[in-house]
Design an enzyme around this catalytic site. Sequence first.
Site, short mmCIF file in Angstrom:
data_model
loop_
_atom_site.label_atom_id
_atom_site.label_comp_id
_atom_site.label_asym_id
_atom_site.label_seq_id
_atom_site.Cartn_x
_atom_site.Cartn_y
_atom_site.Cartn_z
N ASP A 172 7.60 4.54 3.46
CA ASP A 172 6.96 5.21 4.60
C ASP A 172 5.44 5.23 4.39
OD1 ASP A 172 7.36 7.09 2.43
OD2 ASP A 172 6.70 8.68 3.78
N HIS A 504 13.84 -0.61 0.99
CA HIS A 504 13.50 0.14 2.19
C HIS A 504 11.98 0.24 2.27
CE1 HIS A 504 14.06 3.21 5.32
NE2 HIS A 504 13.08 3.88 4.73
N ASP A 553 21.63 -3.43 -1.89
CA ASP A 553 20.32 -4.05 -1.65
C ASP A 553 20.14 -4.22 -0.14
OD1 ASP A 553 17.91 -5.27 -1.91
OD2 ASP A 553 18.65 -7.06 -2.94
N GLU A 562 14.91 2.54 -1.73
CA GLU A 562 13.50 2.60 -1.37
C GLU A 562 12.67 2.22 -2.59
OE1 GLU A 562 12.46 6.07 0.86
OE2 GLU A 562 10.43 5.34 1.26
O1 9MR Z 1 11.74 11.05 -4.60
C1 9MR Z 1 12.14 12.04 -3.67
C2 9MR Z 1 13.48 12.60 -4.12
O2 9MR Z 1 13.36 13.25 -5.36
C3 9MR Z 1 14.02 13.53 -3.05
O3 9MR Z 1 15.33 13.92 -3.41
C4 9MR Z 1 14.04 12.81 -1.70
C5 9MR Z 1 14.57 13.67 -0.57
O4 9MR Z 1 13.74 14.74 -0.32
O5 9MR Z 1 12.73 12.40 -1.36
C6 9MR Z 1 12.20 11.47 -2.28
O6 9MR Z 1 10.91 11.15 -1.91
C7 9MR Z 1 10.71 10.40 -0.71
C8 9MR Z 1 9.68 11.16 0.10
O7 9MR Z 1 10.20 12.38 0.52
C9 9MR Z 1 9.13 10.36 1.25
N1 9MR Z 1 8.68 9.06 0.84
C10 9MR Z 1 9.71 8.30 0.15
C11 9MR Z 1 10.18 9.03 -1.09
C12 9MR Z 1 11.19 8.20 -1.87
O8 9MR Z 1 12.41 8.09 -1.21
#
Ligand code: 9MR
Length: 590
Positions: A172, A504, A553, A562
Amino acid sequence: MLPALALLAAATINLNQLGFRPGDPKQAIVAAPTPAPLDWQILDATGTVVLRGRTTAGTDDAVSGDRVHIATFDTLTRPGAYRLRAAGVESGTFQVAPTLYAPLARNALAVFYHQRAGTPIEARYVGARWARPAGHAPEIAACFAGKDEAGTVWPGCPTKRDVTGGWYDAGDHGKYVVNAGISAWTLQNLYETGFARRLFADGQARLPESGNGRDDLLNEARWEVEWMLKMQVPPATRMALPIGPQPKSTPLTLTPVDAGGMAFHKVADARWTTIPTAPADDRQPRVLYPPSTAATLNLAAVAAQAARLWRTTDPAFAARCLAAARQAWTAAVRNPDIRAATAFTGSGGYGDDNLADERAWAAAELFATTGEATYRAALSDGPATVPGWADVATLGTITLAVADGVPTKIRDNARARIVTAADGFLAEVPRSGYRIPYASQKYDWGSNSNILNRAVLLGLAARFTGSARYRAGAVDAADYVLGRNPLGQSFVSGTGWKPLQNPHHRFWAHQVDAALPPPPPGVLSGGPNNTAMADPVAVKLKGRCAPQRCWADDINAYALNEMAINWNAPLVWVAAYLDAGGSAPTEKAN
Ligand code: 9MR
Ligand code: CA
């Protein structure tokens, strides 16, 4: 029919698809239904058998769902290209070479340049395929104003702020101070350890700053630090913020406070954009979200660390960083428990209810930089644990263990805690089917980064003790991420015969739009996740995968696949550490 099927089930050979440094331990896991030990052979590039042996007997492993047999071939030390054969199957080609990890470390660092916001990503550094126009340039954001998803009404701020720059967090386009913190810290820490001095000396990375006379690794980290400084609230700014714990999903009670010196928690899109969206095509308004104590302490920590590392090469920047760090610390003393509000759409929450670890980390960085008693009094001496974006006390412990000038007693105490943690990880190796320093059944979001952060602590323990056992544990972790796992998957793009292909990501979205590129080499997938199977791909796997197999994948698998800056950072660290062969410039006596 079942026994016959079981007999027909093909064996798989899973190992580090990059290969091995000559002096490092070398292991493969053969997953095969037979319980008996299996004969194996190593073939060189001409197909000649150069080494043979026998695996351990097969044991059933619930974490992988495999019956695992271990093949050990440490004596394969002659550089070359090889394949491993066992149970009638052959692995892909792997290398034995001393320079194996340097390209991986460089690619993994280049990923941060790819993630830069507010600047064009230029073909001369990344190649035409990955070049793109600047995203969010400039990025002038207003504070969130109005009602959030929980019904809290936020007043907003009188003026907009210029927060151009930094790295996009992940797939994102959000930019989050708490995740920026651990990511920039990890790169700066790698610099401070000295493991990467040669690898990332000026001119070694492909960056606009290469050739400016400063270390390339430090330059890349600075790109983020400069942005973090922009996220600081100006002195004596009054803002209405939530103080202390508050009930979830009901409107927060906001209280006017002096928020000067705090850091805004994040700047991100007002609404989620779809995949694909190139950064330059993002039309969502950019919004600054309310300051949090966690973000403030992340800024204090990373700016204090930068001040220490830039002190001699750029004193003016170092002074600016230290002043910001001190102000942030003071702001966090004044506002010790303002938690990140998370009831917004369009970006990640990064909420954290425990700020003791952020405080200890910031104190450690400020103490290592200034030696002042105030910060010393706030150090923590708790056990070292695996760091993560919400759990950062150990980052401070690492700094106390490696920074120049830390008093010997404090330094040695920090080192001892790291070695104790590393001993714990090593004890997990024999309890893990795939022989990694992590034996739990629990694979959290971004699990690959947890395993690599264990390798960081193991690498440090190897440095502090001079014992090769710890390095072996770090190799086990790297082996897992690069293919020694039940999926036979290299979780890193461009690396190995079955690399990550469809992370992702809104720009590396080749899977859904042929005009867009696949990931550049060096991108790490978050990895198996069996604790929050939130995305549409994960939902289908839920309840039907062994922990290490809860992965796909697929670009839509945001909970499994991601990429993120805090995950790629320990990949850079570990690859650089392994490349250094455990050696680093002799430490100065403190
Ligand atoms: O790394 C984060 C993980 O520990 C959390 O469980 C998750 C859900 O809240 O979010 C992950 O972080 C994401 C972030 O919120 C938005 N950008 C992408 C991050 C990786 O997925
Ligand atoms: Ca925390």
